[in-house]
Design an enzyme around this catalytic site. Structure first.
Site, short mmCIF file in Angstrom:
data_model
loop_
_atom_site.label_atom_id
_atom_site.label_comp_id
_atom_site.label_asym_id
_atom_site.label_seq_id
_atom_site.Cartn_x
_atom_site.Cartn_y
_atom_site.Cartn_z
N GLU A 131 53.86 9.19 8.10
CA GLU A 131 53.62 9.29 9.86
C GLU A 131 51.91 9.29 10.07
O GLU A 131 51.64 8.51 11.30
CB GLU A 131 54.64 10.07 10.45
CG GLU A 131 53.74 11.65 10.36
CD GLU A 131 54.15 12.31 9.27
OE1 GLU A 131 54.50 13.10 9.52
OE2 GLU A 131 54.51 12.09 8.36
N LEU A 132 51.24 9.56 8.80
CA LEU A 132 49.72 10.25 9.64
C LEU A 132 49.07 8.25 9.99
O LEU A 132 48.44 8.03 10.81
CB LEU A 132 48.67 9.93 8.51
CG LEU A 132 47.53 10.10 8.14
CD1 LEU A 132 47.52 11.53 9.63
CD2 LEU A 132 46.43 10.62 7.19
#
Length: 240
Positions: A131-132
């Protein structure tokens, strides 16, 4: 237990299985509610000695169900509270929890595995915080619950994905097994724990939770505060 989660008993071991295989066991609001209720009940059940957490194939858990993001204020409040409640319930379960990671454990799914006490992986398992790159900060608190600070920093800052062997080399999992052997091995491990002196095991788990709370409890509180602020647009400590 019917619904999005199944609960089986193998003598004094409880096996909790996320049951959204078509969504790679993404954590919808309803699944988070069932997960919270299940872990709270298992933690209070004197007949349960240990818990195995896994997902219906082909994944362990792909994280939050992002299709449910958005909506009105009431819906966003439910997103926040069920998110916080489900991760707290797994992290604070009074019984030892073994994560049997049988596929992708990414984003919030990786956090669930890290919040378990012990982790075993299948040969097809994978781990990481993808998700970064989408601008979503991973849970450093969950990473620190299981990993030393340098490794937690690397995984949360880079979003690097690991295969099962990589997770084993880094100490994220205790062992890697063929896919068809993972659950028997996980149940065996949980059974060995459950067969120990119940009071001593319970006291040991209490100390594990106490250590986590005293060393990194503030990290969980900060992440929960920021989640509320991000989704509800306010700091609950200053809201009227």
């Amino acid at each position: 237990m019917a619904g999005l989660l199944s609960l089986e008993r193998r003598e004094d071991v409880a096996v909790v299985t996320l049951q959204r295989p078509e969504k790679r066991n993404a954590l919808s609001i309803d699944l988070r509610v069932e997960l919270t209720d299940a872990f709270r009940a298992l933690g209070d059940d004197p007949d349960v000695g240990a818990v195995v957490l896994t997902g219906a194939p082909p994944a362990f858990c792909s994280g939050m169900d992002t299709s449910e993001f958005g909506g009105d204020r009431a819906h966003k409040e439910r997103l926040v509270e069920t998110s916080i409640g489900s991760f707290r319930a797994v992290a604070n379960c009074a019984r030892p929890v073994v994560a049997a990671v049988n596929g992708a454990a990414v984003a919030g799914g990786f956090a669930l595995a890290l919040l378990s006490d012990l982790r075993l992986a299948s040969e097809t398992a994978s781990f990481g915080f993808p998700e970064l790159p989408r601008g979503i900060p991973p849970s450093y608190a969950a990473a620190r619950a299981a990993l030393p600070a340098p490794l937690a920093a690397e995984l949360t800052l880079t979003g690097r994905l690991l295969d099962a062997d990589g997770a084993l080399r880094m100490g994220i999992v205790g062992a890697v097994h063929p896919d068809d052997e993972l659950m028997p091995r996980a149940i065996e491990l949980a059974g060995r724990i459950a067969s120990g002196p119940r009071q001593a095991i319970g006291e040991t788990k209490r100390r594990i939770l106490l250590d986590r709370d005293r060393t990194i409890g503030h990290l969980f509180e900060e992440e929960e505060r920021l989640l509320r602020d991000a989704l509800l647009g306010e700091d609950p400590d200053t809201a009227a």
